[in-house]
Each structure stands twice: as structure tokens, then as C-alpha cells.
Motif scaffolding. Sequence first.
Motif, PDB file in Angstrom:
ATOM      1  N   THR A   1     -27.528 -18.198  75.048  1.00  0.00           N
ATOM      2  CA  THR A   1     -26.788 -18.322  73.785  1.00  0.00           C
ATOM      3  C   THR A   1     -27.772 -18.636  72.676  1.00  0.00           C
ATOM      4  N   GLU A   2     -27.339 -18.449  71.428  1.00  0.00           N
ATOM      5  CA  GLU A   2     -28.275 -18.698  70.332  1.00  0.00           C
ATOM      6  C   GLU A   2     -28.126 -20.107  69.761  1.00  0.00           C
ATOM      7  N   TYR A   3     -27.229 -20.931  70.339  1.00  0.00           N
ATOM      8  CA  TYR A   3     -27.001 -22.270  69.790  1.00  0.00           C
ATOM      9  C   TYR A   3     -28.172 -23.195  70.089  1.00  0.00           C
ATOM     10  N   THR A   4     -28.513 -24.044  69.118  1.00  0.00           N
ATOM     11  CA  THR A   4     -29.673 -24.902  69.311  1.00  0.00           C
ATOM     12  C   THR A   4     -29.383 -26.372  69.067  1.00  0.00           C
ATOM     13  N   SER A   5     -28.132 -26.714  68.728  1.00  0.00           N
ATOM     14  CA  SER A   5     -27.875 -28.130  68.463  1.00  0.00           C
ATOM     15  C   SER A   5     -26.405 -28.458  68.700  1.00  0.00           C
ATOM     16  N   LEU A   6     -26.153 -29.708  68.979  1.00  0.00           N
ATOM     17  CA  LEU A   6     -24.776 -30.149  69.198  1.00  0.00           C
ATOM     18  C   LEU A   6     -23.931 -29.960  67.948  1.00  0.00           C
ATOM     19  N   ASP A   7     -24.575 -29.984  66.771  1.00  0.00           N
ATOM     20  CA  ASP A   7     -23.832 -29.860  65.527  1.00  0.00           C
ATOM     21  C   ASP A   7     -23.182 -28.490  65.377  1.00  0.00           C
ATOM     22  N   GLU A   8     -23.575 -27.544  66.217  1.00  0.00           N
ATOM     23  CA  GLU A   8     -22.973 -26.212  66.129  1.00  0.00           C
ATOM     24  C   GLU A   8     -21.742 -26.080  67.027  1.00  0.00           C
ATOM     25  N   LEU A   9     -21.515 -27.093  67.837  1.00  0.00           N
ATOM     26  CA  LEU A   9     -20.426 -26.974  68.812  1.00  0.00           C
ATOM     27  C   LEU A   9     -19.096 -27.482  68.252  1.00  0.00           C
ATOM     28  N   TYR A  10     -18.743 -27.056  67.051  1.00  0.00           N
ATOM     29  CA  TYR A  10     -17.501 -27.526  66.436  1.00  0.00           C
ATOM     30  C   TYR A  10     -16.392 -26.489  66.503  1.00  0.00           C
ATOM     31  N   THR A  11     -16.639 -25.383  67.227  1.00  0.00           N
ATOM     32  CA  THR A  11     -15.543 -24.453  67.513  1.00  0.00           C
ATOM     33  C   THR A  11     -15.479 -24.258  69.019  1.00  0.00           C
ATOM     34  N   PHE A  12     -14.299 -23.861  69.485  1.00  0.00           N
ATOM     35  CA  PHE A  12     -14.131 -23.704  70.925  1.00  0.00           C
ATOM     36  C   PHE A  12     -15.026 -22.590  71.462  1.00  0.00           C
ATOM     37  N   ASP A  13     -15.163 -21.493  70.704  1.00  0.00           N
ATOM     38  CA  ASP A  13     -15.978 -20.380  71.175  1.00  0.00           C
ATOM     39  C   ASP A  13     -17.411 -20.821  71.437  1.00  0.00           C
ATOM     40  N   ALA A  14     -17.949 -21.608  70.505  1.00  0.00           N
ATOM     41  CA  ALA A  14     -19.323 -22.086  70.674  1.00  0.00           C
ATOM     42  C   ALA A  14     -19.418 -23.007  71.887  1.00  0.00           C
TER      43      ALA A  14
ATOM     44  N   LEU B   1      -5.817 -35.686  75.636  1.00  0.00           N
ATOM     45  CA  LEU B   1      -6.044 -34.271  75.333  1.00  0.00           C
ATOM     46  C   LEU B   1      -4.809 -33.687  74.652  1.00  0.00           C
ATOM     47  N   MET B   2      -3.651 -34.206  75.036  1.00  0.00           N
ATOM     48  CA  MET B   2      -2.390 -33.734  74.468  1.00  0.00           C
ATOM     49  C   MET B   2      -2.326 -33.980  72.965  1.00  0.00           C
ATOM     50  N   ASN B   3      -3.137 -34.960  72.512  1.00  0.00           N
ATOM     51  CA  ASN B   3      -3.155 -35.272  71.083  1.00  0.00           C
ATOM     52  C   ASN B   3      -3.494 -34.037  70.235  1.00  0.00           C
ATOM     53  N   ILE B   4      -4.350 -33.177  70.764  1.00  0.00           N
ATOM     54  CA  ILE B   4      -4.835 -32.018  69.999  1.00  0.00           C
ATOM     55  C   ILE B   4      -3.699 -31.017  69.733  1.00  0.00           C
TER      56      ILE B   4
ATOM     57  N   GLU C   1      -1.464 -22.465  74.604  1.00  0.00           N
ATOM     58  CA  GLU C   1      -2.640 -21.666  74.976  1.00  0.00           C
ATOM     59  C   GLU C   1      -3.931 -22.409  74.670  1.00  0.00           C
ATOM     60  N   ASN C   2      -3.939 -23.146  73.541  1.00  0.00           N
ATOM     61  CA  ASN C   2      -5.138 -23.890  73.166  1.00  0.00           C
ATOM     62  C   ASN C   2      -5.409 -25.019  74.149  1.00  0.00           C
ATOM     63  N   PHE C   3      -4.326 -25.681  74.558  1.00  0.00           N
ATOM     64  CA  PHE C   3      -4.485 -26.751  75.549  1.00  0.00           C
ATOM     65  C   PHE C   3      -5.075 -26.162  76.829  1.00  0.00           C
ATOM     66  N   LYS C   4      -4.545 -25.005  77.226  1.00  0.00           N
ATOM     67  CA  LYS C   4      -5.015 -24.349  78.457  1.00  0.00           C
ATOM     68  C   LYS C   4      -6.489 -23.972  78.329  1.00  0.00           C
ATOM     69  N   ASN C   5      -6.888 -23.474  77.137  1.00  0.00           N
ATOM     70  CA  ASN C   5      -8.295 -23.119  76.915  1.00  0.00           C
ATOM     71  C   ASN C   5      -9.227 -24.247  77.335  1.00  0.00           C
ATOM     72  N   ILE C   6      -8.986 -25.416  76.745  1.00  0.00           N
ATOM     73  CA  ILE C   6      -9.937 -26.512  76.941  1.00  0.00           C
ATOM     74  C   ILE C   6      -9.799 -27.093  78.353  1.00  0.00           C
TER      75      ILE C   6
ATOM     76  N   ILE D   1     -13.189 -32.593  70.384  1.00  0.00           N
ATOM     77  CA  ILE D   1     -12.520 -31.702  71.331  1.00  0.00           C
ATOM     78  C   ILE D   1     -12.077 -30.470  70.543  1.00  0.00           C
ATOM     79  N   THR D   2     -12.451 -29.307  71.001  1.00  0.00           N
ATOM     80  CA  THR D   2     -12.021 -28.087  70.312  1.00  0.00           C
ATOM     81  C   THR D   2     -11.195 -27.247  71.278  1.00  0.00           C
ATOM     82  N   SER D   3     -10.289 -26.433  70.710  1.00  0.00           N
ATOM     83  CA  SER D   3      -9.405 -25.694  71.610  1.00  0.00           C
ATOM     84  C   SER D   3      -9.091 -24.286  71.109  1.00  0.00           C
TER      85      SER D   3
END
Lengths: 281, 476
Positions: B187-200, B238-241, B266-271, B334-336
Amino acid sequence: MQKNYKKYFPIFVLPTLLAFIIAFVIPFFMGLYLSFCNFKTIGSAKWVGLSNYLYVFRDSAGFLSALWFTVKVAVVGVVSTNVLAFALALLLTKGLKGTNVYRTIFFMPNLIGGIILGYIWQLLLNGILIRVAGVDLTFNSTFGYWGIIILYNWQKIGYLMIIYIAGIQSISGDILEAAKIDGANYVQTLKKIIIPLVMTSITTCTFLALTDCFKMYDQNLALTGGAPANQTAMLAMDIFNTYYNRTGFAGVGQAKAVVFTVLVLVISLIQLRITQSKEVE
Amino acid sequence: MKKKLVSTLLCAAMVSSLLAGCGGSDAPAADSGSDAGTEAAGDDAGAGDSGAAASGDYSGTVRMLNFKPEISDAMQEVAAAYTAETGIDVQIETAASGQYESTLTARMDSSEAPGIFVVENVTALGNWKEYCRDWSDTELYSYVTDQKYTMQEDGKVLALCYVLEGWGIIVNSEITDAYFASPNKSTEYTSLDELYTFDALKAVVEDMTALKDELGIQGVFGSTSLKQGDDWRYQTHLMNIPLYWEWGADVDINGPVPEFSFANAENFKNILDLYLNNSVIEPSLVGTRTVDDSMAEFALGQCAMIQNGDWAWNTILNTEGKVVKDDKVRFIPITSGVAGEENMGLCVGGSQSFCINSQLPEEDQLAAIDFLTWLFSSDTGKNMVAQKLQLVTPFSCMEGAEYTNPLFGSEAEISAAGKTAYSTTCNLIPDQTWKDSFGASLLMYAQGQKTWDDVVADAVSEWAVERDITNTANGN
């Protein structure tokens, strides 16, 4: 002599009677009253009539399924513990070498608390199930059911065995000898002499096992916790969960507890009647 | 002779089991008391100003029923310190995890009813309304920074929130840094700061799973602990999301239970799937794991991430053989897979509130208030709150306290970066029955015994039933 005893009656009986009234009779009637109420603590009870009871008998996923599961555990549990305990008692009254050591060993599990036993057996059974089937106790209610049966047998056999041993040892040697001289084989001796003469022990043991099975909570909690999805929850656990897990359901939980008490009382009275009628003097 | 010995032993064993049975029930209470008493003597007394001077010659006992098992030992130290400073006896009992309501109900009916107790949310407050003293004329209430941290009814302040908690995904950044530096990553990600979407997050986690031998981990996520009683990280946190996304930011988290359609199922299932499929253990075995198991995996460096909150720091810190480094522990949200989630941060909210038992004699109530005032405003108390209890509080008097929990720092960074916090919509889950049932459904889903559609359908239909029960009981 009789008269002297009567004079001391209050001294010996009153303390126990008082304790019985304080710790049993009063709470029982308070509980009975509360089962007709909506309450959080005893001080805040409001009378609601029969609605709690109506809910209990419509609660098919909770109370009724727990009742059916408990009956299944009780039937198999009572029969298996008693048969096995009686067999062990026969074996350990034959004067084999090391009898006392074995009696002690078989009795030991009964000294361990149900919660600890539950966790130990959960580890053991999960260890086996994961290796053999790749799943754990929570996977299927059948696993949980047999887990409870195995655990209960392991815990209770030693205790019932001690009662049976006492019963068998109290049979006079003369009778057994007479049977032998008359040419009775072992099976005949067992059926015609030993079993009828230990009938009082059988009454005691079936009573103990039956009430135990119905009241089982700690073993159930530690072993399965009701998983999967409360399918292995027994009556006591269902009552506890009803009482605490929903807002405003303490009254329903209390009503379940009253039904439960009546049920255990009736079943054990019937059982006592049946087995006592078979006792011989 | 031998026979006699064996029977004597048997008798002794029987009697000892009876005695053990009797002792068991009141052991915890006795324990908390004697501990507090003996430790008090050794503690240095008189440090800092005491807010409790007002109570003067109070000779009773301040009783408290603590909600948080992870700070039960630290609470005993607090009690000892207070006794050393003021001479007032403090008895703090801690309810077992998930057993607070039942323990509180039992204690309230006893002669040793607690003066200080905790309500978790508005449903719990509904149960105990008549037992709550009005906080409004107290010193502690004047320190509250925002009225949203209080629970009020009919102009009375019934409960004061005492702890702000944040949760998300806790990351061992030493392991993720090793991944980001790895030449084998795809993957091209290099830092935790990029992990703010579920895809990443998903791309990185799945790639990390592929490289787990290189990274020296058994799985990216710690075990998904779905054992009954240990499933709260999923059925509540997790249900909070999905609840937040369904109801929006404006829902009144102290109001009645809203309707629920699981629009974001579906989002809950994703994560959840991401947790299950990239874990230390097989999904079929999640019914055997507890939260403590999972936290130990994280502390021992067997996994890189785990969903939990800042309260878990104590557990990590006290794990024997801990390898995770204090300055390498960080949060990511937590992203979903919901549009707009890249602007979201952690879930943060006031999670528990203190109430003073109004049914006790006036002097006991005042002594209880004095104890809490001391705890949050005296120097000794503030230090203990920040470093022993590790509570972030909404009290202005606690400003400037020095914290040692690295997760608090991470939380502050995320909110300083302008991320919106998820409000604690999980407070509006109707009751424990729904949570338990949903947790059991999730377990069966993980084991492959229940389809996701059934999980969703059951969650929605049971919500309707429990919502009705809770709202009726609370008069909404």
C-alpha cells in the motif's frame, strides 16, 4: 423422661425456629407480595396484580425455554448421578484394597465450589472440543447441555456415593448370608435384598439430586453462561437475568421465582411420595 | 486406626467446605475495609489542603460503590489517603464487571447502603431517581465545566459526570511504523494519520496480515472477545458508530430511547469483519476469549491494534511481561465506510456519574460530598485522580493536573487536529437484555451459525421490544 424433654423444648427449638422465620418465612412472604408488584427496591413497591404472572407464562423465549432445558438436565442428571453413585458405592463396599482412598478421591470434587468447577470444566471441554471439532462450548446448545451433565455428575457422584455406602453398610450381614445359603446369585441379591433395603438412601439421594438440578446456578453460569443466546440458561439464571437486565422487570423476575419455588416444591413432594412408598421397614 | 484417620480427614474436609461457603459472601466487603485501615497508618498524612475540614468530628463511615473494576485497587489507596488526612473511615466496594446494577440493588436494601453510587446513563438514573440528592448547592457542582455533564430533572441536579472517556482503536505504533517502513508492503500509506477512512484502514490491515510473520505478530487485531459478559466492546462500544450515523449528532443522549432501523448495518459489518478476519485467533473461537485475553495479547506485542478505550491503559500497564512501550501507544478512530468519517475522531463522552444517596442521614450525605470534593480539588486528591485513577474529569478544579496515561495525550492530539468526536449514542441502547442478545447474535455470526441478515433483523425487532419496555418504565 418424656416430660423432662418437653420442658426443654423451647430452649432447643426456639433459636432455630427464630432463624428459620427471619431468614426464610418472612422473606418468602415478602417475595410473594413483591411478585404482585412493580418495584426497584422493597421500599418502592407498587401493586400491579397478576400482570407479572401473565408475562411469565407467555415468556416462551425466556422462562419456558429455560424450564424445558432444566427439565432435560434434571431427568438425565438425576438418573445418571444416582446410578453411577450407587455402582461406585457397591464397588467400594466390597472390601477391596484402597477402598478408603478411593472414597476420599471420589468425594473430593464435591468440596470445590461450583464456579471454580465450571471454569475448570470449561477449559477442559473447550480444549477437547477445539482439538476435535474446531469449535467451543458456545457453538451449540448440545455441547453446553452435555457439559453441564458431565460437570454435575463429576461434582455430585461422590456425595451421593457416601450416602449409598452408609445405606449398604447398614444391611445386616445375616440377611446377605441367608440369601447366599438359599442359593441366590448376585443379581438376585441385588434386586431382592440390597436395593429394597437401601430404599431410604435412594429417597434421600434422588431428592437431593432433583432439587439440586432445578436450583443449579453457579455451574451453569461459569460453564456456559447461557451461551449460545440463552439456549443453555437454566431456571435460576433466567430469573436472575430477568430481574436485572431490563428496566422495571424486577416484579416479573420475582414472579418467576415464586413459580420456580412452587414447581420445585411440588416436584420434590411427588418424588418423595413415590420413593417413600417403596421403602421397607 | 487408618480408617479413623481417613474419616477424620473427611469430616474436616466437609466442615471446612461449609465454613468456606459462609466466609465467601462477605469477604469482599471485609477486604476493602481492613485494607483501607491498615494502609492508612503508613501513608504520609497532611499533604496538601483538605477540603474535608468542614466535616469536623464526623465519626461515621463514607461508603462508596465503585463502578470501575480497573481502578478498584487504586480506590483503596485513595480511601487510605483520605483516612490518613482526615481520620474519616472510607469504605469503597467495587462491583464486578457488568454487575453494577445488581450489586447496587442489593446494597441499597442493606443497612450498609452506599452514600456515593454511580449511574451509567439516563436509564440507570431512572431506576435511582428517588435516591439522588440534589447537587446544586455544592462546591463540586460549581466546578463543572459544562451543564451537559450533569443529569438534571425538575431543576434538580441529580448526578454529576466524573469521567470523560474516549475509545477508538489503540495502536502499537512500533509495529505499524515497522510496517510503514517495510520494503515488502503493497500500500502507499506511510503514517497512522492517513488511516481516517475505512478503505485506508482495511488496505493497511489486510496488507499487515499478509506480512504478519515479518512484523512478528500473530494477527493485526487482538481477539474479538465475544464471550458472554466480555462482548461489550462490540455490542455497546462498536455499536456507538452506526447509532451515531443513524441518529446524527443532535440526538439527546439523556432523552428517551429513539427508534432504530440499523440503517448502517453494512458499515458495522465492514469493521466487524475486518476485526474477525485479521485477528490473532480464528473467528470460530471468539466465544472463548475475554477482554483481558485480548488486552494481554496487545500488551505482549502479539497484535498491533485493538479496539478499546483510554481506561484500558491500566490493564496494559499491569500485564506481566508487557513489551509494548509507553510512548508507542496511540489512538486512531474507528472507521466503517461512511461518507464524511474522515473528519471524525474518537468516541468521547461522559460515561458515568456520581450520585449522593438521599436516603441516608444528612451527616452521612455531607461526609460523602466532602470526600468527593477532597478527591477532585485537594492536591493529594487531584494527583491520585490523574495518576492512580487516571480519570479525565469535567471539573475545572482538575485543570493543570498531570496525567501519565499516554492515551490521553493521543486523544488531545486528535481533537486538536480538528476531528469531531462521536457522541456517546450507545447510552441510548435500551437495556442489558438487548446488549446480551445482540452480543450472542454477533458470536453466532462469527461462528458462521447466523447470517448477517438475521443478525440485523433480530437486532431491530428486539430493539422495538426493549425500547418499549425501557421507555414505559422511565415514563417516556
